[in-house]
Design a protein around this motif. Structure first.
Motif, mmCIF file in Angstrom:
data_model
loop_
_atom_site.group_PDB
_atom_site.id
_atom_site.type_symbol
_atom_site.label_atom_id
_atom_site.label_comp_id
_atom_site.label_asym_id
_atom_site.label_seq_id
_atom_site.Cartn_x
_atom_site.Cartn_y
_atom_site.Cartn_z
ATOM 1 N N PHE A 182 0.287 0.358 6.311
ATOM 2 C CA PHE A 182 0.849 0.218 4.965
ATOM 3 C C PHE A 182 0.498 1.425 4.126
ATOM 4 O O PHE A 182 -0.624 1.928 4.181
ATOM 5 N N GLN A 183 1.477 1.890 3.358
ATOM 6 C CA GLN A 183 1.216 2.942 2.379
ATOM 7 C C GLN A 183 1.236 2.305 0.990
ATOM 8 O O GLN A 183 2.264 1.847 0.516
ATOM 9 N N ALA A 184 0.049 2.226 0.389
ATOM 10 C CA ALA A 184 -0.094 1.595 -0.921
ATOM 11 C C ALA A 184 0.042 2.626 -2.025
ATOM 12 O O ALA A 184 -0.534 3.708 -1.946
ATOM 13 N N ASP A 185 0.802 2.279 -3.032
ATOM 14 C CA ASP A 185 0.928 3.083 -4.246
ATOM 15 C C ASP A 185 0.555 2.177 -5.407
ATOM 16 O O ASP A 185 1.149 1.110 -5.593
ATOM 17 N N MET A 186 -0.436 2.563 -6.186
ATOM 18 C CA MET A 186 -0.954 1.689 -7.240
ATOM 19 C C MET A 186 0.121 1.288 -8.247
ATOM 20 O O MET A 186 0.070 0.185 -8.803
#
Length: 352
Positions: free
Chosen positions: A200-204
């Protein structure tokens, strides 16, 4: 005690493209993004590198080996490295026709080839290849079960291709991508893929909108009557979200959001990226980054070697001010100070 030198601090270059174009503002050239990143400095600390979108007009995905070498030389000349790459998969939805899905996988192959060669040239010591479903939530919702199966099958094929290049794929969590538009659908999709080299690529900024259930109200975490002044409820919701998604997270964007959606040009509405200093930002950036960088016991995960600032769809007037990038760098430095670590490293010159 040594100053933290990990995770490395990167700036994204694709904000020069995303939301720009004929129906918005002019694209900001890659060289301009690179120069402003390299020029940013706070108390003697500079960005360590850049993350790159392999997108026209910055790049031709069919670039030659000589083109790749020139890119490596250019970035290295600014004392920067290259981290994660964005594969331009939007011409072939992951739940589309057989031909469209083949196009998707082929774009991943091309991106992985570029990533592999940049590693060989010594300018890309870490990072992943980012993908998304290239599909709209409303299209996915017409047949959730079968569409999730299609996306997972396409992602599996992409993972098998990535494995040939020793690459990992990071699926971007964003409310505008079908099958990835809520935290629960994101996990369901990743579980359905079942490959070790996807995460997963998390972006705040984007994940904040998961809490509110945009495009998937039944997966809302915060109560319907939530008010932004209720920091206790926000903390509890962030803990729920990150405990679920953190084990999957292999790429991370530090960002700010004011609790609204936004889209410019041809880009669908998604979480609005805000400046690091925006007084309307709903996140305590440094504190809340810790939910992603530390586990439920407060221990550092060290799951990735760099973090990146993603500031898509800022006006060009803002993006061409050096102060913008200095402020962003200052925030990233604070995140590393609070949630980073030190490890000795041998400085290796790029093999160009």
């Amino acid at each position: 005690m040594q100053e933290n030198n990990y995770p490395k601090l990167h700036n994204a270059t694709w904000p020069g493209i995303v939301g720009k174009g004929p129906d918005s503002e002019p694209v900001i050239p890659f060289d301009t993004m690179l120069e402003m990143t390299a020029a940013a400095e706070v108390n003697g600390i500079k960005f360590d590198g850049i993350d790159i979108g392999l997108l026209d007009p910055h790049f031709n995905i069919d670039m030659t080996d000589d083109d790749i070498k020139r890119l490596a030389e250019k970035v290295a000349s600014y004392n920067l490295t290259i981290g994660s790459l964005v594969a331009p998969i939007w011409g072939g939805p992951a739940m589309g026709s057989k031909e469209e899905r083949e196009m998707f996988v082929n774009m991943v192959r091309k991106a992985c080839n570029i990533g592999y060669k940049l590693r060989e040239l010594g300018v890309r010591p870490y990072g992943v290849v980012r993908i998304d479903s290239a599909s709209k939530p409303e299209s996915w919702a017409a047949d959730p079960a079968n569409n999730t199966k299609l996306i997972a099958d396409t992602f599996r094929q992409a993972c098998d291709v990535a494995a040939e290049y020793d690459e990992k794929l990071a699926a971007e969590g964003e409310i505008c991508w079908g099958g990835m538009h809520s935290w629960k659908t994101m996990i369901e999709t990743l579980e359905a893929v079942g490959r070790p080299n996807i995460g997963f690529q998390a972006d705040m900024s984007h994940t904040l909108l998961y809490l509110l259930g945009y495009n998937r109200p039944e997966d809302r975490i915060l109560p319907v009557d939530f008010e932004w002044g209720d920091r206790k409820a926000l903390d509890e919701a962030l803990r729920t979200l990150t405990n679920a998604l953190r084990p999957w997270t292999i790429d991370f964007h530090v960002a700010q959001n004011d609790g609204t959606v936004h889209g410019t040009g041809s880009h669908d509405k998604t979480g609005r990226h805000c400046l690091a200093t925006d007084p309307n930002g709903k996140l305590d950036i440094v504190h809340d980054a810790g939910y992603w960088l530390r586990d439920e016991n407060g221990e550092l995960t060290k799951a990735f070697k760099h973090i990146c600032w993603d500031g898509c769809m800022f006006p060009n007037e803002v993006m061409t001010q050096q102060k913008t990038w200095n402020d962003i760098l200052a925030t990233l430095i604070k995140v590393r100070h609070a949630h980073g670590w030190y490890q000795p490293e041998k400085k290796e010159e790029p093999v160009l």
